[in-house]
Scaffold this motif. Structure first.
Motif, PDB file in Angstrom:
ATOM      1  N   ARG A 134       0.836  -1.212   0.000  1.00  0.00           N
ATOM      2  CA  ARG A 134       0.000   0.000   0.000  1.00  0.00           C
ATOM      3  C   ARG A 134       0.867   1.257   0.000  1.00  0.00           C
ATOM      4  NH1 ARG A 134      -4.685   0.283  -0.369  1.00  0.00           N
ATOM      5  NH2 ARG A 134      -5.213  -1.724   0.550  1.00  0.00           N
ATOM      6  N   HIS A 153       2.507   1.579  -3.373  1.00  0.00           N
ATOM      7  CA  HIS A 153       1.500   1.977  -4.364  1.00  0.00           C
ATOM      8  C   HIS A 153       1.173   3.466  -4.237  1.00  0.00           C
ATOM      9  CE1 HIS A 153      -2.746   2.508  -5.718  1.00  0.00           C
ATOM     10  NE2 HIS A 153      -2.183   2.026  -6.810  1.00  0.00           N
ATOM     11  N   SER A 180       1.773   6.172  -7.173  1.00  0.00           N
ATOM     12  CA  SER A 180       0.600   6.888  -7.676  1.00  0.00           C
ATOM     13  C   SER A 180       0.791   8.398  -7.723  1.00  0.00           C
ATOM     14  CB  SER A 180      -0.627   6.548  -6.819  1.00  0.00           C
ATOM     15  OG  SER A 180      -0.929   5.179  -6.949  1.00  0.00           O
ATOM     16  N   THR A 193      -0.970   3.622 -11.696  1.00  0.00           N
ATOM     17  CA  THR A 193      -0.678   2.197 -11.609  1.00  0.00           C
ATOM     18  C   THR A 193      -1.613   1.582 -10.575  1.00  0.00           C
ATOM     19  OG1 THR A 193       1.655   2.629 -12.075  1.00  0.00           O
ATOM     20  CG2 THR A 193       1.134   0.497 -11.158  1.00  0.00           C
ATOM     21  N   TYR A 230      -3.051  -1.046  -7.716  1.00  0.00           N
ATOM     22  CA  TYR A 230      -2.508  -1.719  -6.540  1.00  0.00           C
ATOM     23  C   TYR A 230      -2.070  -3.139  -6.884  1.00  0.00           C
ATOM     24  CZ  TYR A 230      -2.337  -3.876  -1.915  1.00  0.00           C
ATOM     25  OH  TYR A 230      -1.928  -4.565  -0.799  1.00  0.00           O
ATOM     26  N   VAL A 244       1.228  -3.254  -8.762  1.00  0.00           N
ATOM     27  CA  VAL A 244       2.379  -3.069  -7.868  1.00  0.00           C
ATOM     28  C   VAL A 244       2.643  -4.356  -7.093  1.00  0.00           C
ATOM     29  CG1 VAL A 244       3.241  -1.807  -5.845  1.00  0.00           C
ATOM     30  CG2 VAL A 244       2.069  -0.568  -7.681  1.00  0.00           C
TER      31      VAL A 244
END
Length: 126
Positions: A30, A33, A37, A42, A44, A47
């Protein structure tokens, strides 16, 4: 412990994630990501999948002790850069470091960069 992954070359997407890990340190999917971002769109799951592939390739290590897995770069930024440069020198410059340097310096080098290079050369000569 970091392994010698010099024969494994990260893709552009993998380098993006490695740069984030080198910048922020060990992080969850997270967190990575969210950082990605900020500059590109992209998902989640994308990633996550890239990190899973990177783990299989030993480019990252994964701490599975918590619910949210924490990823960290397996090698330092300097180790990875050195490996990529050695590969580039061999493939694109016929093994010649001086050709690489001349090419790099010929492409819009700032005065500050030239001064930094001059200081490095002075240090290397000592």
């Amino acid at each position: 412990m970091a392994r010698d992954n010099s024969s494994i070359k990260p893709t552009e997407a993998e380098l993006t994630l490695l740069n984030i890990l080198w910048k922020i340190g060990p992080a969850t999917v997270r967190q990575i990501h969210e950082s990605v971002s900020e500059t590109q769109k992209t998902g989640y799951t994308t990633v996550l999948k890239i990190l899973q592939i990177m783990h299989e390739k030993s480019l990252v290590i994964r701490d599975e002790s918590n619910r949210a897995h924490v990823y960290a770069a397996a090698n330092s930024e300097m180790q990875t850069q050195s490996s990529l440069i050695k590969d580039l020198i061999g493939k694109a410059f016929g093994g010649s470091t001086s050709k690489l340097v001349m090419r790099a310096l010929g492409d819009s080098t700032s005065k500050q960069e030239i001064e930094d290079i001059r200081q490095l050369l002075d240090t290397l000569e000592k």
